[in-house]
Scaffold this motif. Structure first.
Motif, PDB file in Angstrom:
ATOM      1  N   GLY A  76      17.877  27.518 -25.676  1.00 48.86           N
ATOM      2  CA  GLY A  76      18.431  28.717 -26.297  1.00 48.86           C
ATOM      3  C   GLY A  76      18.641  28.619 -27.795  1.00 48.86           C
ATOM      4  N   GLU A  77      18.458  27.442 -28.379  1.00 51.14           N
ATOM      5  CA  GLU A  77      18.631  27.297 -29.827  1.00 51.14           C
ATOM      6  C   GLU A  77      17.354  27.707 -30.548  1.00 51.14           C
ATOM      7  OE1 GLU A  77      21.955  23.880 -30.599  1.00 51.14           O
ATOM      8  OE2 GLU A  77      19.878  23.238 -30.506  1.00 51.14           O
ATOM      9  N   PHE A  78      17.530  28.142 -31.779  1.00 50.26           N
ATOM     10  CA  PHE A  78      16.416  28.602 -32.602  1.00 50.26           C
ATOM     11  C   PHE A  78      16.626  28.077 -34.012  1.00 50.26           C
ATOM     12  CE2 PHE A  78      14.715  31.830 -35.538  1.00 50.26           C
ATOM     13  CZ  PHE A  78      13.379  31.798 -35.154  1.00 50.26           C
ATOM     14  N   VAL A  79      15.561  27.541 -34.624  1.00 47.69           N
ATOM     15  CA  VAL A  79      15.643  27.065 -35.999  1.00 47.69           C
ATOM     16  C   VAL A  79      14.492  27.616 -36.809  1.00 47.69           C
ATOM     17  CG1 VAL A  79      16.821  24.903 -35.441  1.00 47.69           C
ATOM     18  CG2 VAL A  79      14.349  24.938 -35.566  1.00 47.69           C
ATOM     19  N   LEU A  80      14.708  27.707 -38.094  1.00 44.63           N
ATOM     20  CA  LEU A  80      13.635  27.973 -39.045  1.00 44.63           C
ATOM     21  C   LEU A  80      13.366  26.675 -39.781  1.00 44.63           C
ATOM     22  CD1 LEU A  80      14.710  31.383 -40.606  1.00 44.63           C
ATOM     23  CD2 LEU A  80      12.934  30.978 -38.901  1.00 44.63           C
ATOM     24  N   GLY A  81      12.113  26.370 -39.987  1.00 43.16           N
ATOM     25  CA  GLY A  81      11.752  25.149 -40.696  1.00 43.16           C
ATOM     26  C   GLY A  81      10.648  25.436 -41.687  1.00 43.16           C
ATOM     27  N   SER A  82      10.267  24.413 -42.407  1.00 45.39           N
ATOM     28  CA  SER A  82       9.169  24.545 -43.362  1.00 45.39           C
ATOM     29  C   SER A  82       8.340  23.270 -43.326  1.00 45.39           C
ATOM     30  CB  SER A  82       9.693  24.808 -44.774  1.00 45.39           C
ATOM     31  OG  SER A  82      10.535  23.756 -45.186  1.00 45.39           O
ATOM     32  N   THR A  83       7.170  23.369 -43.900  1.00 50.50           N
ATOM     33  CA  THR A  83       6.291  22.207 -43.966  1.00 50.50           C
ATOM     34  C   THR A  83       6.438  21.526 -45.313  1.00 50.50           C
ATOM     35  OG1 THR A  83       4.429  23.505 -44.823  1.00 50.50           O
ATOM     36  CG2 THR A  83       4.601  23.269 -42.425  1.00 50.50           C
ATOM     37  N   LYS A  84       6.053  20.269 -45.368  1.00 47.19           N
ATOM     38  CA  LYS A  84       6.056  19.549 -46.638  1.00 47.19           C
ATOM     39  C   LYS A  84       4.917  20.026 -47.525  1.00 47.19           C
ATOM     40  CE  LYS A  84       8.337  15.412 -44.968  1.00 47.19           C
ATOM     41  NZ  LYS A  84       8.270  13.959 -44.791  1.00 47.19           N
ATOM     42  N   GLU A  85       3.881  20.582 -46.907  1.00 48.32           N
ATOM     43  CA  GLU A  85       2.736  21.072 -47.665  1.00 48.32           C
ATOM     44  C   GLU A  85       2.905  22.546 -48.023  1.00 48.32           C
ATOM     45  OE1 GLU A  85       1.476  17.797 -44.947  1.00 48.32           O
ATOM     46  OE2 GLU A  85       2.525  19.668 -44.640  1.00 48.32           O
ATOM     47  N   ARG A  86       2.360  22.914 -49.153  1.00 46.89           N
ATOM     48  CA  ARG A  86       2.262  24.320 -49.555  1.00 46.89           C
ATOM     49  C   ARG A  86       0.848  24.754 -49.225  1.00 46.89           C
ATOM     50  NH1 ARG A  86       0.041  26.819 -53.733  1.00 46.89           N
ATOM     51  NH2 ARG A  86      -0.340  24.835 -54.760  1.00 46.89           N
ATOM     52  N   VAL A  87       0.703  25.818 -48.438  1.00 43.40           N
ATOM     53  CA  VAL A  87      -0.609  26.285 -47.997  1.00 43.40           C
ATOM     54  C   VAL A  87      -0.864  27.665 -48.583  1.00 43.40           C
ATOM     55  CG1 VAL A  87      -2.053  26.853 -46.011  1.00 43.40           C
ATOM     56  CG2 VAL A  87      -0.398  24.979 -45.854  1.00 43.40           C
ATOM     57  N   THR A  88      -2.035  27.844 -49.207  1.00 45.61           N
ATOM     58  CA  THR A  88      -2.438  29.126 -49.760  1.00 45.61           C
ATOM     59  C   THR A  88      -3.759  29.525 -49.124  1.00 45.61           C
ATOM     60  OG1 THR A  88      -1.398  28.554 -51.864  1.00 45.61           O
ATOM     61  CG2 THR A  88      -2.937  30.393 -51.883  1.00 45.61           C
ATOM     62  N   LEU A  89      -3.810  30.755 -48.600  1.00 43.81           N
ATOM     63  CA  LEU A  89      -5.008  31.266 -47.940  1.00 43.81           C
ATOM     64  C   LEU A  89      -5.486  32.537 -48.626  1.00 43.81           C
ATOM     65  CD1 LEU A  89      -3.818  31.019 -44.237  1.00 43.81           C
ATOM     66  CD2 LEU A  89      -5.316  29.421 -45.428  1.00 43.81           C
ATOM     67  N   PRO A  90      -6.796  32.808 -48.578  1.00 42.64           N
ATOM     68  CA  PRO A  90      -7.289  34.073 -49.125  1.00 42.64           C
ATOM     69  C   PRO A  90      -6.955  35.233 -48.182  1.00 42.64           C
ATOM     70  CG  PRO A  90      -9.105  32.835 -48.142  1.00 42.64           C
ATOM     71  CD  PRO A  90      -7.879  31.952 -48.093  1.00 42.64           C
ATOM     72  N   ALA A  91      -7.145  36.441 -48.660  1.00 42.33           N
ATOM     73  CA  ALA A  91      -6.785  37.646 -47.877  1.00 42.33           C
ATOM     74  C   ALA A  91      -7.620  37.817 -46.614  1.00 42.33           C
ATOM     75  CB  ALA A  91      -6.922  38.876 -48.760  1.00 42.33           C
ATOM     76  N   ASP A  92      -8.773  37.155 -46.541  1.00 42.42           N
ATOM     77  CA  ASP A  92      -9.625  37.334 -45.372  1.00 42.42           C
ATOM     78  C   ASP A  92      -9.435  36.247 -44.305  1.00 42.42           C
ATOM     79  OD1 ASP A  92     -10.768  35.346 -46.934  1.00 42.42           O
ATOM     80  OD2 ASP A  92     -12.823  35.939 -46.487  1.00 42.42           O
ATOM     81  N   LEU A  93      -8.414  35.404 -44.441  1.00 42.00           N
ATOM     82  CA  LEU A  93      -8.122  34.373 -43.450  1.00 42.00           C
ATOM     83  C   LEU A  93      -6.676  34.496 -42.975  1.00 42.00           C
ATOM     84  CD1 LEU A  93      -9.673  31.035 -44.787  1.00 42.00           C
ATOM     85  CD2 LEU A  93     -10.466  32.432 -42.884  1.00 42.00           C
ATOM     86  N   VAL A  94      -6.453  34.113 -41.752  1.00 41.85           N
ATOM     87  CA  VAL A  94      -5.110  34.063 -41.193  1.00 41.85           C
ATOM     88  C   VAL A  94      -4.932  32.686 -40.575  1.00 41.85           C
ATOM     89  CG1 VAL A  94      -5.764  34.979 -38.933  1.00 41.85           C
ATOM     90  CG2 VAL A  94      -3.430  35.280 -39.742  1.00 41.85           C
TER      91      VAL A  94
END
Length: 99
Positions: A76-94
């Protein structure tokens, strides 16, 4: 369509995908392994009956610094986390993050 490791490396080399910092050893057959950071936002969902975004609810989450220790989530617990890497994608990728 899912990119292959070859396509991922081509997109990285062309600058269409940016992963900083990047480790080529983290490229898998159709994905890139990312690393979870040590900081999490733990939701205290038991403290409020309703979450109203119009109200100041600073006590709704708690910043948790795990350091080198693992984070254990209970049912029942929920967390928000982040990655150590910064990821940048173009508009045509998900991208999809699993883990």
């Amino acid at each position: 369509m899912v990119l292959s490791d070859h396509s991922i490396r081509e997109a990285l080399a062309a600058g269409h995908i940016v992963i900083d910092p990047f480790d080529d050893a983290c490229v898998q057959p159709s994905s890139v392994d990312l690393h979870v950071d040590q900081y999490f936002r733990l939701f205290r969902n038991h403290t409020s009956r309703v979450i109203d975004v119009r109200e100041n609810q600073e006590d709704l989450t708690e910043l948790v610094d795990t350091g080198e220790d693992p984070l254990i989530l209970h049912p029942g617990e929920f967390v928000l986390g982040s990655t150590k890497e910064r990821v940048t994608l173009p508009a045509d990728l998900v991208a999809r993050l699993e883990g």
